[in-house]
Design a protein around this motif. Structure first.
Motif, PDB file in Angstrom:
ATOM      1  N   GLY A  72      40.632  -0.153 -24.692  1.00 31.53           N
ATOM      2  CA  GLY A  72      42.042  -0.521 -24.829  1.00 31.53           C
ATOM      3  C   GLY A  72      42.978   0.667 -24.724  1.00 31.53           C
ATOM      4  O   GLY A  72      44.176   0.562 -24.988  1.00 31.53           O
ATOM      5  N   ALA A  73      42.450   1.821 -24.326  1.00 30.98           N
ATOM      6  CA  ALA A  73      43.262   3.043 -24.229  1.00 30.98           C
ATOM      7  C   ALA A  73      43.905   3.169 -22.847  1.00 30.98           C
ATOM      8  O   ALA A  73      43.300   2.817 -21.828  1.00 30.98           O
ATOM      9  CB  ALA A  73      42.398   4.269 -24.489  1.00 30.98           C
ATOM     10  N   ILE A  74      45.107   3.712 -22.831  1.00 33.25           N
ATOM     11  CA  ILE A  74      45.761   4.051 -21.570  1.00 33.25           C
ATOM     12  C   ILE A  74      45.092   5.319 -21.054  1.00 33.25           C
ATOM     13  O   ILE A  74      45.029   6.330 -21.759  1.00 33.25           O
ATOM     14  CB  ILE A  74      47.271   4.264 -21.774  1.00 33.25           C
ATOM     15  N   ILE A  75      44.579   5.246 -19.818  1.00 35.25           N
ATOM     16  CA  ILE A  75      43.857   6.382 -19.246  1.00 35.25           C
ATOM     17  C   ILE A  75      44.557   6.969 -18.023  1.00 35.25           C
ATOM     18  O   ILE A  75      44.076   7.946 -17.458  1.00 35.25           O
ATOM     19  CB  ILE A  75      42.395   6.008 -18.900  1.00 35.25           C
ATOM     20  N   ASP A  76      45.678   6.409 -17.626  1.00 32.31           N
ATOM     21  CA  ASP A  76      46.450   6.936 -16.501  1.00 32.31           C
ATOM     22  C   ASP A  76      46.879   8.363 -16.847  1.00 32.31           C
ATOM     23  O   ASP A  76      47.623   8.582 -17.808  1.00 32.31           O
ATOM     24  CB  ASP A  76      47.663   6.046 -16.256  1.00 32.31           C
ATOM     25  N   GLN A  77      46.404   9.334 -16.077  1.00 33.37           N
ATOM     26  CA  GLN A  77      46.653  10.747 -16.356  1.00 33.37           C
ATOM     27  C   GLN A  77      48.135  11.095 -16.415  1.00 33.37           C
ATOM     28  O   GLN A  77      48.519  12.046 -17.076  1.00 33.37           O
ATOM     29  CB  GLN A  77      45.989  11.619 -15.285  1.00 33.37           C
ATOM     30  N   TRP A  78      48.986  10.354 -15.694  1.00 29.99           N
ATOM     31  CA  TRP A  78      50.402  10.678 -15.604  1.00 29.99           C
ATOM     32  C   TRP A  78      51.277   9.790 -16.479  1.00 29.99           C
ATOM     33  O   TRP A  78      52.485   9.961 -16.510  1.00 29.99           O
ATOM     34  CB  TRP A  78      50.854  10.605 -14.150  1.00 29.99           C
ATOM     35  N   HIS A  79      50.681   8.866 -17.188  1.00 29.01           N
ATOM     36  CA  HIS A  79      51.493   7.993 -18.052  1.00 29.01           C
ATOM     37  C   HIS A  79      51.828   8.738 -19.340  1.00 29.01           C
ATOM     38  O   HIS A  79      50.947   9.357 -19.950  1.00 29.01           O
ATOM     39  CB  HIS A  79      50.746   6.685 -18.375  1.00 29.01           C
ATOM     40  N   PRO A  80      53.090   8.694 -19.774  1.00 27.71           N
ATOM     41  CA  PRO A  80      53.484   9.433 -20.982  1.00 27.71           C
ATOM     42  C   PRO A  80      52.781   8.968 -22.264  1.00 27.71           C
ATOM     43  O   PRO A  80      52.748   9.706 -23.245  1.00 27.71           O
ATOM     44  CB  PRO A  80      54.991   9.224 -21.078  1.00 27.71           C
ATOM     45  N   GLN A  81      52.184   7.781 -22.246  1.00 27.40           N
ATOM     46  CA  GLN A  81      51.496   7.281 -23.435  1.00 27.40           C
ATOM     47  C   GLN A  81      49.972   7.322 -23.280  1.00 27.40           C
ATOM     48  O   GLN A  81      49.253   6.613 -23.976  1.00 27.40           O
ATOM     49  CB  GLN A  81      52.013   5.879 -23.764  1.00 27.40           C
ATOM     50  N   LYS A  82      49.500   8.200 -22.394  1.00 27.17           N
ATOM     51  CA  LYS A  82      48.061   8.361 -22.170  1.00 27.17           C
ATOM     52  C   LYS A  82      47.363   8.594 -23.509  1.00 27.17           C
ATOM     53  O   LYS A  82      47.812   9.357 -24.346  1.00 27.17           O
ATOM     54  CB  LYS A  82      47.789   9.546 -21.251  1.00 27.17           C
ATOM     55  N   GLY A  83      46.256   7.891 -23.708  1.00 28.76           N
ATOM     56  CA  GLY A  83      45.468   8.027 -24.919  1.00 28.76           C
ATOM     57  C   GLY A  83      45.818   7.031 -26.007  1.00 28.76           C
ATOM     58  O   GLY A  83      45.037   6.824 -26.932  1.00 28.76           O
ATOM     59  N   GLN A  84      46.970   6.387 -25.905  1.00 29.10           N
ATOM     60  CA  GLN A  84      47.344   5.396 -26.914  1.00 29.10           C
ATOM     61  C   GLN A  84      46.596   4.086 -26.670  1.00 29.10           C
ATOM     62  O   GLN A  84      46.243   3.757 -25.548  1.00 29.10           O
ATOM     63  CB  GLN A  84      48.851   5.178 -26.926  1.00 29.10           C
ATOM     64  N   ILE A  85      46.366   3.341 -27.740  1.00 30.22           N
ATOM     65  CA  ILE A  85      45.574   2.110 -27.705  1.00 30.22           C
ATOM     66  C   ILE A  85      46.490   0.900 -27.834  1.00 30.22           C
ATOM     67  O   ILE A  85      47.334   0.841 -28.730  1.00 30.22           O
ATOM     68  CB  ILE A  85      44.558   2.087 -28.881  1.00 30.22           C
ATOM     69  N   MET A  86      46.288  -0.091 -26.961  1.00 28.47           N
ATOM     70  CA  MET A  86      47.105  -1.307 -27.013  1.00 28.47           C
ATOM     71  C   MET A  86      46.373  -2.491 -27.651  1.00 28.47           C
ATOM     72  O   MET A  86      46.965  -3.547 -27.846  1.00 28.47           O
ATOM     73  CB  MET A  86      47.601  -1.683 -25.623  1.00 28.47           C
ATOM     74  N   SER A  87      45.137  -2.338 -28.007  1.00 32.57           N
ATOM     75  CA  SER A  87      44.322  -3.428 -28.541  1.00 32.57           C
ATOM     76  C   SER A  87      45.005  -4.137 -29.708  1.00 32.57           C
ATOM     77  O   SER A  87      45.423  -3.490 -30.672  1.00 32.57           O
ATOM     78  CB  SER A  87      42.973  -2.902 -29.019  1.00 32.57           C
ATOM     79  N   GLY A  88      45.098  -5.466 -29.605  1.00 29.59           N
ATOM     80  CA  GLY A  88      45.616  -6.288 -30.688  1.00 29.59           C
ATOM     81  C   GLY A  88      47.113  -6.209 -30.910  1.00 29.59           C
ATOM     82  O   GLY A  88      47.638  -6.833 -31.828  1.00 29.59           O
ATOM     83  N   LYS A  89      47.818  -5.473 -30.071  1.00 31.70           N
ATOM     84  CA  LYS A  89      49.268  -5.324 -30.216  1.00 31.70           C
ATOM     85  C   LYS A  89      49.981  -6.212 -29.207  1.00 31.70           C
ATOM     86  O   LYS A  89      49.372  -6.727 -28.276  1.00 31.70           O
ATOM     87  CB  LYS A  89      49.658  -3.858 -30.017  1.00 31.70           C
ATOM     88  N   ILE A  90      51.277  -6.381 -29.416  1.00 31.94           N
ATOM     89  CA  ILE A  90      52.083  -7.097 -28.434  1.00 31.94           C
ATOM     90  C   ILE A  90      52.622  -6.047 -27.466  1.00 31.94           C
ATOM     91  O   ILE A  90      53.439  -5.207 -27.838  1.00 31.94           O
ATOM     92  CB  ILE A  90      53.249  -7.874 -29.094  1.00 31.94           C
TER      93      ILE A  90
END
Length: 145
Positions: free
Chosen positions: A37-55
């Motif tokens: 559920g982690a953002i892995i896009d190298q250029w995304h400013p929120q790389k490494g953040q987890i979206m699991s279970g969130k809106i």
């Protein structure tokens, strides 16, 4: 203070969770690790953040039609968002949630909101979605007073 906003149902379902507001669009293909559920896009400013279970709150998705399969897989694994709020219709995101509902009977509602409501939604700490064929309601909790 709790606010309620009308929205358009793109994919039916109900969900509640912390708002996860993306500062930039995300392509699920190459941008989301469906195993974590982690953002892995190298250029995304929120790389490494987890979206699991969130809106997940984003203006629009970005990119490849293969992103639908990544989103559906994340939903199946329980690592995807609980629901998705969009400001722009996005067929890739919508199809991914529809596939998860059809193949796995796991519902991740997707709703479309008006630009005029965007600042209220993005300021909310917690969101509750109820979406069906008649329309959708988005309840904003812990937001601007």
């Amino acid at each position: 203070m709790t606010e309620t906003i009308d929205a358009v149902t793109l994919v039916a379902g109900s969900a509640e969770g912390a708002a996860f507001v993306l500062s930039e669009p995300l392509s699920f293909w190459g941008g989301l690790d469906s195993a974590t559920g982690a953002i892995i896009d190298q250029w995304h400013p929120q790389k490494g953040q987890i979206m699991s279970g969130k809106i997940l709150v984003m203006k629009a998705g970005r990119g490849s039609s293969s992103g639908s399969s990544v989103l559906a897989e994340a939903i199946r694994r329980g690592t995807g968002p609980a629901g998705i709020v969009l400001m722009t219709r996005d067929a890739i995101v919508t199809v991914g949630a529809m596939v998860a509902a059809e193949l796995y009977a796991i519902h991740c509602p997707v709703v479309l909101v008006a630009e005029r409501d965007w600042r209220w939604i993005t300021a909310s700490g917690r969101l509750v979605l109820h979406a069906d064929e008649t329309g959708a309601k988005l309840h904003l909790l812990d937001g601007i007073d």
